[in-house]
Scaffold this active site. Structure first.
Site, short mmCIF file in Angstrom:
data_model
loop_
_atom_site.label_atom_id
_atom_site.label_comp_id
_atom_site.label_asym_id
_atom_site.label_seq_id
_atom_site.Cartn_x
_atom_site.Cartn_y
_atom_site.Cartn_z
N GLU A 40 -5.17 3.20 -1.28
CA GLU A 40 -5.24 1.86 -1.45
C GLU A 40 -5.51 0.99 -2.68
OE1 GLU A 40 -7.94 1.22 1.95
OE2 GLU A 40 -6.77 1.88 3.40
N GLU B 211 -2.55 5.44 7.40
CA GLU B 211 -3.95 5.00 8.25
C GLU B 211 -3.91 4.35 9.44
OE1 GLU B 211 -7.49 4.26 6.15
OE2 GLU B 211 -7.11 5.92 4.66
#
Ligand SMILES: *[C@@H]1O[C@H](CO)[C@@H](O)[C@H](O)[C@H]1NC(C)=O
Ligand SMILES: *[C@@H]1O[C@H](CO)[C@@H](O)[C@H](O)[C@H]1NC(C)=O
Ligand SMILES: *[C@@H]1O[C@H](CO)[C@@H](O)[C@H](O)[C@H]1NC(C)=O
Ligand SMILES: CC(=O)N[C@H]1CO[C@H](CO)[C@@H](O)[C@@H]1O
Length: 722
Positions: free
Chosen positions: A181, A250
């Site tokens: 991320e 995710e």
């Protein structure tokens, strides 16, 4: 197009004939290609240190039975390298064993090395010692950081290679991940961030694993690294290159719980809808974050108040039991997606509107035809005509027709019953003994003393949650408050997370922060006497932050100011006077949680056992209950602290933190956010604490509870989850 596909098939057949021993993983626009075959892959996160090795085979089997192809896990640097160059790969950190178990079950592994993992894990997975490497700046174009990151990443890749665990060597690992991320961070810090992510990608690719690397939430991931999407929904995600597949690394199956927060739940109708919506838009890889959340044992949960339970409302609950109807409904979805795999990986969908908020996505190839009929309306049913048939679609739902005629699955029609889970007491009559720890007081020969307030982790290096800040305050006999009875106000500003204030050895009060704002202020009147007064501030960390820009610079502990108001002189600033420090509690130093350590002090028994006392250690023994049902401790009668069984920490308890959210009735229809469906408001955020079966002997199990601010151990019960 048809011709090209045919060509491709012929080529792949030739390829697999020539290289039948050398496995390979590649990708194209449609999907990840394993051994020459495009695959729709359903993946689920199971973090190995969040369960015990004894639980792993069962969790992996249940994941397989639930229709998963891939187990995804992060790699937890601070668990594997507790001090520089000293590695640990045993017990819950036996990564090789975990990967091999997945392989034995016939599933693949997606290894997210990071090594920054976020994951609501202490310090985002970084070892705390890294923060004290001279000149280090985390996750940017910084030489000391890059050296350390490359060293650890190489260590893990080499370990996997030695054990032949990459798919290119015949192992189960089909993909790896570097960084995590990072896109939003790069956006924020600009050029050095860009240089760093490019370096990270090159460094990873240079490790030559023979399988693809991905970077999630990293839209500019350099070739050949695949950029992937994380979020509650990902249907509109487009990778940065036409030749990369659309992957969702995710897909949040729920959300974590914070101490002080209610329990977030995500309705399975919405989960199934989001997955079907991703697949109908050409997605080919979906990962459930989490498939099994598990437990933040010991002090592994991150700062900012994440609970010991990491249940996540995942398809498998914290204890490894099916969370129904979530597990079963998603299994049914996976089954029908698998039935459609050939068409899904062969062509891009043809999308047609069938009315306002209604769409058909059709994958048609060589006689096979798969249709997804979607109703995005959050309120009304839709009746649609498609082909020669009529179909009724519930609000916010997708029907899947593997032959373009018959509905085999609708995301909002749950055909699985929910399971009622109960916590049934097994014992609640432990014979407790107690040991009261005296608060630390300043003295002349304290080894650490200074004329300023120090940041907490700087002093503790996270060897303990606890740091004592101690100072002396002299009160003159002429002070006005002695006569008028108006006690002075002590104000302590702390960066977090919890503060217990002791005046002359007596608990005077407690203050604590919360996830949104870990900072706290203690601001209350205190009892001071004429002459010397001992002020002892016990500052408690609840894990270190795992997220944010330059999060490694975030502070914990009493940074001041510390003032005393209501004296003759007005306000006295205590911030710059002499402070001494003591790392950890006395009971920690004596290892009271171990049998041998506990013999070093005298314990009170029977009617003299302490109740509602701060800084109290309790111990008892018990026999393991028969059977295999998962076990937990009901800690409802306690305040805050930590629990050990046979010397191993099952984590921090904090049932005194009551969920302050508002809980509303939850409608599955409409976009989900982590605050939408919260449950159990007004009750402890976490009442039950998982006791792994494998940590128990049949008899004489040694249970120790450290209670910081007061509780009644007679209310503690061992319960089984059925
Ligand atoms: C990498 O770690 C090893 C310990 O395994 C150490 O000996 C070596 O110096 C480290 N290399 C760098 C560049 O930090
Ligand atoms: C950290 O500790 C050192 C002494 O070990 C001290 O000199 C320094 O001021 C401290 N820094 C902070 C931010 O507390
Ligand atoms: C502390 O409490 C007093 C009232 O008792 C208030 O006037 C003051 O603003 C408070 N200070 C802080 C820092 O919260
Ligand atoms: C870790 C992370 O990126 N969390 C984000 C998930 O998505 C929600 C809502 O979309 C954000 O609020 C979180 O920050």
């Amino acid at each position: 197009m048809g011709k090209r596909v045919f060509h491709g098939v012929a080529l792949m057949m030739l390829f697999s004939w020539v290289c039948s021993v050398t496995a390979s993983v590649t990708y194209d626009h449609k999907a990840i290609i394993v051994d020459g075959k495009r695959r729709i892959l359903i993946s689920g996160s199971i973090h190995y240190p969040r369960s015990t090795p004894q639980m792993w085979p069962d969790l992996i089997q249940k994941a397989k039975d639930g229709g998963l192809d891939v187990i995804q896990t992060y790699v937890f640097w601070n668990g594997h390298e507790p001090s520089p160059g000293k590695y640990y790969f045993e017990d819950r950190y036996d990564l090789v064993k975990f990967v091999k178990l997945v392989q034995q079950a016939g599933l693949y592994v997606h290894l997210r090395i990071g090594p920054f993992v976020c994951a609501e894990w202490n310090f985002g997975g970084f070892p705390v010692w890294l923060k004290y490497v001279p000149g280090i700046v985390f996750r940017t174009d910084n030489e000391p950081f890059k050296v350390a990151m490359q060293n650890f990443t190489t260590k893990i890749v080499n370990l996997m290679k030695e054990e032949k665990l990459f798919q290119s060597q015949g192992g189960p690992i089909i993909m790896s991940q570097i960084e995590n991320e990072y896109g939003p961070v790069e956006y924020e810090i600009g050029a050095p961030g860009k240089a760093y992510s490019k370096w990270a990608a090159q460094m990873a690719v240079g490790l030559d694993t023979g399988v693809p690397w991905i970077m999630c939430k990293q839209e500019d991931a350099p070739d050949p690294v695949i950029d992937t999407c994380n979020g509650f929904y990902c249907e509109y995600y487009k990778p940065n290159d036409y030749n990369k597949p659309k992957m969702w690394t995710e897909n949040w199956s729920g959300w974590y719980t914070e101490f002080g927060g209610a329990i977030p739940l995500r309705p399975v109708e919405d989960m199934a809808f989001s997955v079907a919506r991703f697949i109908q838009n050409g997605g080919s890889f979906v990962n459930y974050y989490m498939y099994h959340g598990g437990t933040n044992f010991g002090r592994t949960s991150s700062g900012l108040f994440v609970t010991t339970s990491y249940d996540y409302d995942a398809p498998l609950d914290e204890y490894g039991l099916q969370n129904e109807p979530k597990w079963g409904h998603l299994r049914d979805l996976h089954k029908v997606i698998k039935q459609c795999e050939h068409a899904l990986v062969s062509v891009d969908p043809k999308v047609t509107s069938l009315g306002h908020n209604i769409e058909a996505h059709v994958f048609s190839t060589f006689g096979a035809c798969v249709a997804f009929l979607a109703n995005y309306d959050t309120k009304s049913w839709a009746r649609v005509t498609f082909g020669n048939g009529q179909y009724d679609l519930p609000p916010w739902s997708i029907s899947i027709l593997p032959d373009c005629k018959t509905v085999v699955f609708n995301t909002a029609k749950v055909g699985v019953n929910s399971w009622l889970k109960k916590m049934t007491p097994v014992y609640n009559t432990f014979a407790w003994q107690s040991y009261n720890e005296e608060p630390a007081l300043s003295s002349q020969d304290d080894p650490i003393a200074t004329f300023s307030l120090w940041e907490q982790v700087n002093v503790t290096r996270d060897s303990s949650d606890y740091l004592w800040y101690m100072t002396d305050v002299n009160i003159d006999a002429n002070e006005g408050f002695i006569k008028n009875g108006k006690s002075p106000i002590l104000t302590v500003m702390s960066a977090g997370h919890v503060l217990h204030v002791f005046i002359n050895g007596q608990l005077s009060g407690t203050a604590y922060g919360r996830l949104e704002n870990p900072k706290l202020t203690f601001n209350d009147s205190v009892n001071l006497r004429v002459g010397n007064n001992k002020i002892s501030l016990l500052s408690v960390a609840v894990g270190l932050p795992n997220v944010g820009i330059h999060y490694e610079t975030w502070n914990v502990g009493v940074l001041g100011p510390v003032t005393l108001k209501g004296l003759n002189e007005g306000t006295r600033d205590l911030s710059w006077q002499k402070w001494s420090y003591k790392v950890g509690l006395k009971g920690e130093a004596l290892s009271l949680y171990s049998i041998s350590g506990s013999n070093s002090v005298q314990w009170a028994q029977g009617s003299s056992v302490a109740k509602k006392q701060p800084l109290t250690w309790y111990k008892t023994t018990f026999s393991a209950p028969a059977g295999n049902d998962p076990l937990a401790l009901d800690m409802n009668s306690m305040g805050k602290g930590e629990v050990w069984i046979n010397g191993q920490s099952i984590g921090r308890h904090w049932p005194a933190y009551i969920a302050y959210d508002t809980c509303n009735a939850c409608d599955y229809a409409g976009y989900y956010t982590d605050t939408k469906c919260r449950a159990y408001c007004g009750t402890p955020s976490q009442r039950w604490y998982h006791v792994p079966r494998s940590w128990l002997n049949s008899e004489s199990n040694f249970l120790v509870v450290l209670e910081e601010w007061g509780g009644d151990p007679n209310g503690i019960a061992l319960v089984k989850r059925t």
